[in-house]
Structures are given as C-alpha cells and as structure tokens.
Design a protein around this motif. Structure first.
Motif, PDB file in Angstrom:
ATOM      1  N   ARG A  73     128.350 104.311 -31.841  1.00  0.00           N
ATOM      2  CA  ARG A  73     127.603 103.015 -31.585  1.00  0.00           C
ATOM      3  C   ARG A  73     128.363 101.751 -31.735  1.00  0.00           C
ATOM      4  O   ARG A  73     128.060 100.980 -32.472  1.00  0.00           O
ATOM      5  CB  ARG A  73     126.228 103.192 -32.141  1.00  0.00           C
ATOM      6  CG  ARG A  73     125.505 104.087 -31.376  1.00  0.00           C
ATOM      7  CD  ARG A  73     123.977 104.110 -31.984  1.00  0.00           C
ATOM      8  NE  ARG A  73     123.776 104.285 -33.480  1.00  0.00           N
ATOM      9  CZ  ARG A  73     123.426 105.343 -33.991  1.00  0.00           C
ATOM     10  NH1 ARG A  73     123.656 106.443 -33.363  1.00  0.00           N
ATOM     11  NH2 ARG A  73     123.358 105.458 -35.392  1.00  0.00           N
ATOM     12  N   GLN A  76     135.474 100.742 -37.483  1.00  0.00           N
ATOM     13  CA  GLN A  76     135.046 100.033 -36.425  1.00  0.00           C
ATOM     14  C   GLN A  76     134.761  98.479 -36.571  1.00  0.00           C
ATOM     15  O   GLN A  76     134.975  97.882 -35.756  1.00  0.00           O
ATOM     16  CB  GLN A  76     134.183 100.822 -35.374  1.00  0.00           C
ATOM     17  CG  GLN A  76     132.555 100.834 -36.245  1.00  0.00           C
ATOM     18  CD  GLN A  76     131.692 101.555 -35.451  1.00  0.00           C
ATOM     19  OE1 GLN A  76     131.777 102.726 -35.198  1.00  0.00           O
ATOM     20  NE2 GLN A  76     130.476 101.213 -35.350  1.00  0.00           N
ATOM     21  N   ASP A  77     134.293  98.108 -37.787  1.00  0.00           N
ATOM     22  CA  ASP A  77     133.756  97.053 -38.198  1.00  0.00           C
ATOM     23  C   ASP A  77     134.744  96.238 -39.070  1.00  0.00           C
ATOM     24  O   ASP A  77     134.298  95.152 -39.533  1.00  0.00           O
ATOM     25  CB  ASP A  77     132.377  96.919 -38.815  1.00  0.00           C
ATOM     26  CG  ASP A  77     132.333  97.819 -40.261  1.00  0.00           C
ATOM     27  OD1 ASP A  77     133.412  98.548 -40.220  1.00  0.00           O
ATOM     28  OD2 ASP A  77     131.601  97.775 -40.789  1.00  0.00           O
ATOM     29  N   ASP A 133     125.967 104.030 -26.221  1.00  0.00           N
ATOM     30  CA  ASP A 133     126.196 102.798 -25.808  1.00  0.00           C
ATOM     31  C   ASP A 133     127.530 102.418 -25.124  1.00  0.00           C
ATOM     32  O   ASP A 133     127.903 103.374 -24.382  1.00  0.00           O
ATOM     33  CB  ASP A 133     126.022 101.703 -26.964  1.00  0.00           C
ATOM     34  CG  ASP A 133     127.150 101.885 -28.079  1.00  0.00           C
ATOM     35  OD1 ASP A 133     127.981 102.621 -27.792  1.00  0.00           O
ATOM     36  OD2 ASP A 133     127.214 101.085 -29.004  1.00  0.00           O
ATOM     37  N   THR A 146     134.533 106.209 -34.536  1.00  0.00           N
ATOM     38  CA  THR A 146     133.255 104.985 -33.819  1.00  0.00           C
ATOM     39  C   THR A 146     132.072 106.149 -33.653  1.00  0.00           C
ATOM     40  O   THR A 146     132.090 107.063 -33.380  1.00  0.00           O
ATOM     41  CB  THR A 146     134.101 104.643 -32.550  1.00  0.00           C
ATOM     42  OG1 THR A 146     134.291 105.832 -31.500  1.00  0.00           O
ATOM     43  CG2 THR A 146     135.318 103.775 -32.786  1.00  0.00           C
ATOM     44  N   THR A 151     130.226 101.994 -25.934  1.00  0.00           N
ATOM     45  CA  THR A 151     131.629 102.270 -26.616  1.00  0.00           C
ATOM     46  C   THR A 151     132.674 102.849 -25.834  1.00  0.00           C
ATOM     47  O   THR A 151     133.808 102.083 -25.950  1.00  0.00           O
ATOM     48  CB  THR A 151     131.373 103.245 -28.124  1.00  0.00           C
ATOM     49  OG1 THR A 151     130.302 102.600 -28.924  1.00  0.00           O
ATOM     50  CG2 THR A 151     132.649 103.485 -28.728  1.00  0.00           C
ATOM     51  N   GLN A 203     134.094  94.794 -29.843  1.00  0.00           N
ATOM     52  CA  GLN A 203     134.483  93.507 -28.895  1.00  0.00           C
ATOM     53  C   GLN A 203     135.091  92.694 -30.027  1.00  0.00           C
ATOM     54  O   GLN A 203     135.351  91.638 -29.409  1.00  0.00           O
ATOM     55  CB  GLN A 203     132.949  93.056 -28.402  1.00  0.00           C
ATOM     56  CG  GLN A 203     132.378  93.808 -27.324  1.00  0.00           C
ATOM     57  CD  GLN A 203     131.041  93.488 -26.811  1.00  0.00           C
ATOM     58  OE1 GLN A 203     130.411  92.740 -27.490  1.00  0.00           O
ATOM     59  NE2 GLN A 203     130.599  94.322 -25.746  1.00  0.00           N
ATOM     60  N   ARG A 204     134.921  92.722 -31.253  1.00  0.00           N
ATOM     61  CA  ARG A 204     135.426  91.973 -32.260  1.00  0.00           C
ATOM     62  C   ARG A 204     136.800  92.380 -32.573  1.00  0.00           C
ATOM     63  O   ARG A 204     137.820  91.766 -32.680  1.00  0.00           O
ATOM     64  CB  ARG A 204     134.770  91.739 -33.420  1.00  0.00           C
ATOM     65  CG  ARG A 204     133.275  90.674 -32.945  1.00  0.00           C
ATOM     66  CD  ARG A 204     132.785  90.678 -34.202  1.00  0.00           C
ATOM     67  NE  ARG A 204     132.310  91.773 -34.942  1.00  0.00           N
ATOM     68  CZ  ARG A 204     131.852  92.193 -36.116  1.00  0.00           C
ATOM     69  NH1 ARG A 204     131.556  90.759 -37.076  1.00  0.00           N
ATOM     70  NH2 ARG A 204     131.411  93.091 -36.759  1.00  0.00           N
ATOM     71  N   GLU A 212     129.901  99.450 -29.830  1.00  0.00           N
ATOM     72  CA  GLU A 212     130.244  98.683 -28.821  1.00  0.00           C
ATOM     73  C   GLU A 212     130.362  97.331 -29.350  1.00  0.00           C
ATOM     74  O   GLU A 212     131.422  96.447 -29.043  1.00  0.00           O
ATOM     75  CB  GLU A 212     128.830  98.575 -27.791  1.00  0.00           C
ATOM     76  CG  GLU A 212     129.077  97.683 -26.757  1.00  0.00           C
ATOM     77  CD  GLU A 212     127.845  97.618 -25.716  1.00  0.00           C
ATOM     78  OE1 GLU A 212     127.750  96.997 -24.642  1.00  0.00           O
ATOM     79  OE2 GLU A 212     126.939  98.292 -26.163  1.00  0.00           O
ATOM     80  N   GLN A 213     129.341  96.699 -30.169  1.00  0.00           N
ATOM     81  CA  GLN A 213     129.456  95.349 -30.681  1.00  0.00           C
ATOM     82  C   GLN A 213     130.548  95.138 -31.620  1.00  0.00           C
ATOM     83  O   GLN A 213     131.257  94.086 -31.639  1.00  0.00           O
ATOM     84  CB  GLN A 213     128.219  94.812 -31.404  1.00  0.00           C
ATOM     85  CG  GLN A 213     126.920  94.724 -30.573  1.00  0.00           C
ATOM     86  CD  GLN A 213     125.694  94.274 -31.284  1.00  0.00           C
ATOM     87  OE1 GLN A 213     125.719  94.173 -32.516  1.00  0.00           O
ATOM     88  NE2 GLN A 213     124.693  94.081 -30.605  1.00  0.00           N
ATOM     89  N   ASP A 214     130.962  96.180 -32.535  1.00  0.00           N
ATOM     90  CA  ASP A 214     132.124  96.063 -33.383  1.00  0.00           C
ATOM     91  C   ASP A 214     133.353  95.849 -32.557  1.00  0.00           C
ATOM     92  O   ASP A 214     134.263  95.317 -32.889  1.00  0.00           O
ATOM     93  CB  ASP A 214     132.198  97.122 -34.303  1.00  0.00           C
ATOM     94  CG  ASP A 214     130.962  97.313 -35.310  1.00  0.00           C
ATOM     95  OD1 ASP A 214     130.554  95.941 -35.801  1.00  0.00           O
ATOM     96  OD2 ASP A 214     130.501  98.164 -35.638  1.00  0.00           O
ATOM     97  N   SER A 264     128.955 108.769 -28.821  1.00  0.00           N
ATOM     98  CA  SER A 264     128.101 107.011 -28.618  1.00  0.00           C
ATOM     99  C   SER A 264     127.331 106.925 -27.043  1.00  0.00           C
ATOM    100  O   SER A 264     127.843 107.547 -26.177  1.00  0.00           O
ATOM    101  CB  SER A 264     128.890 105.920 -28.861  1.00  0.00           C
ATOM    102  OG  SER A 264     129.485 105.880 -30.159  1.00  0.00           O
TER     103      SER A 264
END
Length: 300
Positions: free
Chosen positions: A11, A85-86, A41, A9, A43, A17-18, A13-15, A39
């Motif tokens: 940064r 991560q995505d 953010d 991972t 994470t 969360q999904r 954080e957004q990934d 990271s």
C-alpha cells in the motif's frame, strides 16, 4: 561497482509518489526493484508508470528477512541498496555518498543518516538524532567491548550491502520477526567485516508511535533477542542501551525547552521496557496473545 535498489512495498501509493521521483533522478529505473505484497491501491500502477522492476508476492508470504532474500535472488549487482517505501532522499547525492565507504574492501555494510521529517515533534525527532549523528564512523569487532550490541546497529530503511559479503553469510535470516538488518550485521562483524555509517548520505524517515505501538515494537525486539541469544553473548545485553537513550532524551528535552514532555518520555520508556520483558517470555505465551502483543501479528 554495479548496484540495485530494492524496496519492499505494501500500500505504497502515497509513499512512492514522494520517493520514486527522487530516486529516478539519480539512478536508472532499470536498477530499481520493488517486491510488492499484493497491494490493492495504486502501488503497482505507479511502479509501472516509472518503469521500475516489480515482483508481486502474496501478502501472507511476506517476511522481513525472506522477502528481502527473494529480492536479492532477482538481481545481479555488486552493491545491494535496501530502502523502505517511506524513506525520502534528502539530496540528489544520497546514493553517491552511501557508496564511498565501500572503498575499504573490509566494509560490508554502509547505512545512511535518517533525518526526522520536517515538522516532526521532539519525541519523533530525538530517536533519529540519537541513532544517526552528524559524523561518520566505522564499526568492527574491536568495538564490541565499547559499543556492545550497538556495534550491530544499522537500518535497512536506507542501507547498502556488499553482495559478496552478503552472500558469504547467507543473507538475511529467512524467517524473522524483526531486526533482520542487525542479525546479518552481527554475523558479518563476527566474520571480521566492518560496518560504516555515512552521515552525508541522508534520507527523511521518522515515525510517531503511540504507546501501544511502542509496546508492540519492543515486544517484538524482546522476542527476537530471546531467540537469538548468541547476539547478546557476542556483544552483551541490550538493556543498558535503553537507559542511555532515556538519559540523552531527557537532556535533549531540557535543552530544547520541552520539559513538559519528560513525564510522557518516562512513561513511554516504561512501556517499552515492559514490552521488551514480556517479549522475552514469548516461548511461554499462547499464540493468540502473541498476535495481540506483536506489531507483526501475521508472523504468528
């Protein structure tokens, strides 16, 4: 079979969360490991909230091969599932379906199907449709004359490895620019193992690249293959695969009524080819140029 899910991972954080809500529904969080490149953010907070195992490294220490090797050293499992991560699971049985081909003891790698994200445009969607068809298959050394370098194709964005086979070849290359997944696949194929593609194991994972990013990605590919000539000697060159991709892409755009995108597709292909050829000149280029031409500037 015991398993561990490993996710590098940065940064994220957004990934996360999904992805983490989907993964934690079907896998005990004690089996999930993230290796984070410091990271800044949220994470680490998200990882902590889900209770997953987290190991932090300095960002300068990240390497596509070495970091994944480090993660393997942290876990004890029969099957090592690597994800990015995505990569968002498309169904709750994504891990179950991924493990089925391991019933064949000669299968060392199983990679799943990567679907374009909902709403992805044709130029983003097509590479996923081209590389990840809707039917499963198994590849072995016997397929080299037919498939060439495509025999080694797999992606650790969503890929499982039999730990005993992984250990037998020493894992990923420790310091590599790219293609760490196909490097280990080639070594396993050479040793007589098989690679399985599980079309029923699915995640959403696609990207829309700019022309600059395409050049950089293919510069990295050219530089990598230039330093790993044994892979091309084993399977043949990689340039024929690019022509096959272009022909299929043009046909796809024609069939979907997107012919207006064909000129851009041709331009993108020329940019990719230029990046690949320049990448093959990597040993003769100054370091400052490599940092600008590569997508992985930190590598140099």
């Amino acid at each position: 079979m015991t398993l561990a899910i490993i996710i590098p991972t940065l940064r994220a954080e957004q990934d996360l969360q999904r992805t983490l809500p989907c993964i934690s529904k079907v896998v005990d969080v004690a089996l999930i490991w993230t290796v984070d490149s410091s990271s800044e953010d949220g994470t680490l907070s998200i990882c902590k909230s889900y209770g997953v195992n987290t190991y932090v490294i300095k960002r300068a220490d990240f390497n596509h091969g070495g970091t994944r090797n480090l993660a393997r050293s942290l876990v004890q499992a029969d099957i090592l599932v690597y994800m990015t991560q995505d990569a968002v699971p498309a169904s709750e049985d994504f891990i179950e379906k991924l493990l089925i081909p391991f019933q064949d003891p000669q299968v060392a790698i199983v990679y799943g199907r990567q679907l374009p994200h909902p709403g992805a445009g044709p130029l983003e969607a097509f590479p996923r449709l081209f590389n990840y068809p809707d039917h499963s298959f198994v590849k072995s050394k016997a397929d080299l004359p037919r498939l060439g370098i495509k025999t080694f194709f797999c992606s650790d964005s969503f890929c499982a490895y039999r730990a005993t086979a992984w250990d037998a070849v020493g894992g990923f290359p420790e310091h590599t620019l790219t293609w760490e997944d196909q490097h280990i696949a080639a070594r396993l194929i050479a040793k007589g193992y098989k690679i399985a593609y599980a079309a029923d194991a699915q995640v959403y994972h696609s990207h829309s690249y700019t022309l600059k990013q395409e050049f950089q990605r293919y510069f990295d590919t050219g530089a990598f293959l230039n330093g790993e000539r044994w892979m091309q000697e084993l399977a043949g060159g990689a340039e024929g695969e690019g022509l096959r991709f272009l022909k299929a892409q043009i046909k796809y755009l024609q069939n979907t009524g997107k012919t207006s995108l064909i000129p851009y597709a041709l331009l993108a292909t020329a940019v990719k080819y230029a990046g690949y050829r320049v990448g093959q000149l990597e040993p003769y280029l100054p370091r400052s140029w490599k940092r600008r031409l590569s997508q992985q500037s930190y590598f140099w």
